[in-house]
Scaffold this motif. Structure first.
Motif, PDB file in Angstrom:
ATOM      1  N   ASP A  10       0.843  -1.193   0.000  1.00  0.00           N
ATOM      2  CA  ASP A  10       0.000   0.000   0.000  1.00  0.00           C
ATOM      3  C   ASP A  10       0.882   1.248   0.000  1.00  0.00           C
ATOM      4  O   ASP A  10       1.762   1.385   0.854  1.00  0.00           O
ATOM      5  CB  ASP A  10      -0.887  -0.013   1.257  1.00  0.00           C
ATOM      6  N   PRO A  11       0.678   2.181  -0.957  1.00  0.00           N
ATOM      7  CA  PRO A  11       1.488   3.411  -0.996  1.00  0.00           C
ATOM      8  C   PRO A  11       1.439   4.216   0.301  1.00  0.00           C
ATOM      9  O   PRO A  11       2.369   4.971   0.595  1.00  0.00           O
ATOM     10  CB  PRO A  11       0.856   4.205  -2.154  1.00  0.00           C
ATOM     11  N   LYS A  12       0.360   4.066   1.073  1.00  0.00           N
ATOM     12  CA  LYS A  12       0.252   4.815   2.324  1.00  0.00           C
ATOM     13  C   LYS A  12       1.100   4.198   3.436  1.00  0.00           C
ATOM     14  O   LYS A  12       1.404   4.852   4.426  1.00  0.00           O
ATOM     15  CB  LYS A  12      -1.217   4.865   2.779  1.00  0.00           C
ATOM     16  N   LYS A  13       1.465   2.922   3.271  1.00  0.00           N
ATOM     17  CA  LYS A  13       2.181   2.222   4.325  1.00  0.00           C
ATOM     18  C   LYS A  13       3.594   1.803   3.927  1.00  0.00           C
ATOM     19  O   LYS A  13       4.429   1.539   4.787  1.00  0.00           O
ATOM     20  CB  LYS A  13       1.393   0.972   4.748  1.00  0.00           C
ATOM     21  N   HIS A  14       3.845   1.705   2.621  1.00  0.00           N
ATOM     22  CA  HIS A  14       5.137   1.206   2.156  1.00  0.00           C
ATOM     23  C   HIS A  14       5.815   2.246   1.276  1.00  0.00           C
ATOM     24  O   HIS A  14       5.160   2.918   0.473  1.00  0.00           O
ATOM     25  CB  HIS A  14       4.956  -0.100   1.377  1.00  0.00           C
ATOM     26  N   SER A  15       7.121   2.355   1.421  1.00  0.00           N
ATOM     27  CA  SER A  15       7.892   3.326   0.640  1.00  0.00           C
ATOM     28  C   SER A  15       7.942   2.918  -0.823  1.00  0.00           C
ATOM     29  O   SER A  15       7.646   1.765  -1.193  1.00  0.00           O
ATOM     30  CB  SER A  15       9.320   3.425   1.187  1.00  0.00           C
ATOM     31  N   ARG A 179       4.138   4.093 -13.062  1.00  0.00           N
ATOM     32  CA  ARG A 179       2.952   4.039 -12.209  1.00  0.00           C
ATOM     33  C   ARG A 179       3.299   4.416 -10.774  1.00  0.00           C
ATOM     34  O   ARG A 179       2.593   5.194 -10.127  1.00  0.00           O
ATOM     35  CB  ARG A 179       2.350   2.633 -12.246  1.00  0.00           C
ATOM     36  N   ASN A 180       4.409   3.865 -10.277  1.00  0.00           N
ATOM     37  CA  ASN A 180       4.802   4.180  -8.901  1.00  0.00           C
ATOM     38  C   ASN A 180       5.247   5.626  -8.748  1.00  0.00           C
ATOM     39  O   ASN A 180       4.990   6.250  -7.720  1.00  0.00           O
ATOM     40  CB  ASN A 180       5.916   3.231  -8.448  1.00  0.00           C
ATOM     41  N   LEU A 181       5.891   6.163  -9.773  1.00  0.00           N
ATOM     42  CA  LEU A 181       6.277   7.573  -9.724  1.00  0.00           C
ATOM     43  C   LEU A 181       5.043   8.470  -9.732  1.00  0.00           C
ATOM     44  O   LEU A 181       5.014   9.509  -9.069  1.00  0.00           O
ATOM     45  CB  LEU A 181       7.202   7.918 -10.890  1.00  0.00           C
ATOM     46  N   ASN A 182       4.019   8.078 -10.493  1.00  0.00           N
ATOM     47  CA  ASN A 182       2.765   8.835 -10.489  1.00  0.00           C
ATOM     48  C   ASN A 182       2.112   8.809  -9.114  1.00  0.00           C
ATOM     49  O   ASN A 182       1.576   9.814  -8.647  1.00  0.00           O
ATOM     50  CB  ASN A 182       1.799   8.264 -11.529  1.00  0.00           C
ATOM     51  N   ILE A 183       2.160   7.639  -8.456  1.00  0.00           N
ATOM     52  CA  ILE A 183       1.608   7.530  -7.106  1.00  0.00           C
ATOM     53  C   ILE A 183       2.356   8.450  -6.152  1.00  0.00           C
ATOM     54  O   ILE A 183       1.755   9.169  -5.347  1.00  0.00           O
ATOM     55  CB  ILE A 183       1.672   6.068  -6.614  1.00  0.00           C
TER      56      ILE A 183
END
Length: 430
Positions: A10-15, A179-183
């Motif tokens: 989860d982007p809110k919990k994991h770097s 995708r991860n950079l967009n997040i």
């Protein structure tokens, strides 16, 4: 989306680094296992199957340690060395430079650079260049060490399959990274919008600075807790911060509901302004609505605390309207702030206000008198200023008040307020 978060984090919990390692290790592990089906027709397929299964299993173990056990940073080198060992072995057991396995050296370097956080980039480059050069040199001098293909068709099929597979893998890696950079960009933008108003944040991103702007008529609301110091002395620090956090979260919500811009909190004091950064003609009413919301919330919380035998704070609140300047100063830890005599006067109104009441100046009264019932306080002595005429907002006028509570609006007010007709009518009448 839930499945992706379950598998990759989860982007809110994991770097970002953690999620990337989860993703890359899972995809490479699965692809290596699937690669078994692409070597079954080759002469030494048993060795190739062992290499694919062994490396795929190791990568999935690393994925498990990263995703489930949250161990990922120390797996950087084991993961990359596993890839390099696999590619070097495939080089010798599957065609060398005339096969297609050397294509994988490029995406493997991309993977190493994606996951490189806190590792020396020159060491990574040197290792990959050294391995690639060594494989070509060894093959040049010892062609007999390299297992070739039984037929020309085997070579074309294997090289073509590997080339196609590399394109797919590279595309997946680019998609994962973008995708991860967009997040991460959305997270950064959301964080910035929690610090600065959206138009100000946009200007700061666009121009790298914010030009201070003067507003001719903005409403400034100051609020602080009465008896805070006395009650705080008897409270545990964690409980104290929790109580303030709950109050200020409620104030933030009330501000948003009433189009007020929160400026800052200092200790137990809370400051918000209406009519900035987007100017409007409703900000005096917005500020009073916000003040009544604060008042109602605090009264409700006081009753709840008293039922449990706990002390709770009262508030003192002041509102003034007038010109001010707003902007962002400094180069570090940006903060949107306001300056001017209007701000100072609002602060003095609050400190001289009646506890648990919405105190407003004469200027605000003139803006809201046709909507709210106000009680005059007369002229009040203000520190370092001339006496100021003040009023207490007691609620809505009968035509706009809810039959349940005079401090709540009825449907007529809400309809007129939402459409702006209320303010147009008042301007015509005045």
């Amino acid at each position: 989306m839930k499945l992706i978060y379950l598998l990759l984090g989860d982007p809110k919990k994991h770097s970002l680094e953690h999620r990337l390692f989860n993703t890359v290790s899972l995809i490479n592990g699965v692809l290596n296992l699937l690669g078994v089906f692409g070597v079954l027709y080759l002469e030494n397929y048993l060795v190739l199957i062992c290499l694919n299964v062994g490396s795929g299993f190791l990568m999935l173990v690393m994925y498990y340690l990263s995703r489930v056990k949250s161990i990922y940073f120390i797996l950087y080198w084991p993961f990359n060395l596993t890839i390099l060992f696999y590619l070097a072995s495939m080089w010798f057991f599957n065609g060398g430079s005339i096969g297609g396995n050397h294509y994988y050296l490029i995406p493997s370097l991309v993977i190493a650079l994606i996951l490189i956080r806190n590792h020396n980039i020159w060491i990574v480059y040197s290792i990959y260049i050294g391995v690639s050069a060594s494989l070509y040199i060894v093959e040049y001098f010892h062609k007999d060490w390299v297992t070739g293909y039984a037929t020309e068709m085997d070579r074309y099929m294997d090289a073509g399959g590997n080339y196609l597979f590399v394109q797919i893998l590279t595309g997946i890696l680019i998609f994962i990274l973008s995708r991860n950079l967009n997040i991460e960009r959305k997270k950064s933008e959301a964080l910035l919008l929690n610090i600065l108003p959206e138009p100000i944040a946009d200007e700061l991103k666009r121009e790298a600075r914010v030009v201070p702007k003067r507003y001719e008529k903005s409403s400034v609301l100051f609020c602080d807790m009465v008896g805070f110091t006395k009650i705080a002395e008897t409270m545990n620090a964690e409980v104290l911060v929790h109580e303030l956090d709950q109050i200020f979260r409620a104030f933030d919500r009330i501000c948003k509901e009433n189009r007020m811009e929160k400026i800052k909190t200092i200790g137990d004091a809370y400051m918000a302004v209406g009519g900035i950064p987007k100017e409007n003609s409703t900000n005096a009413v917005d500020a009073v609505l916000c003040g009544l919301g604060f008042q109602s919330y605090m009264a409700e919380q006081k009753e709840i605390h008293q039922l449990h035998g706990r002390a709770f704070w009262e508030i003192r609140l002041g509102i003034h309207i007038g010109p001010l300047v707003a902007g962002v100063v400094g180069s570090d830890k940006f903060a949107y702030d306001v300056w001017g005599d209007t701000v100072n006067t609002a602060s003095r109104l609050e400190s001289s206000g009646v506890v648990a009441e919405v105190n407003i100046s004469r200027s605000v009264y003139e803006e809201v008198q046709k909507i709210f019932e106000c009680e005059p306080r007369g002229f009040v002595s203000i520190k370092n200023k001339a006496d100021i005429e003040m009023y207490l907002v007691k609620g809505f006028l009968p035509e706009y008040a809810s039959p349940i509570d005079s401090k709540l609006p009825n449907e007529l007010f809400q309809r007129l307020y939402k459409t702006g007709a209320l303010f147009y009518t008042n301007e015509v009448e005045s």
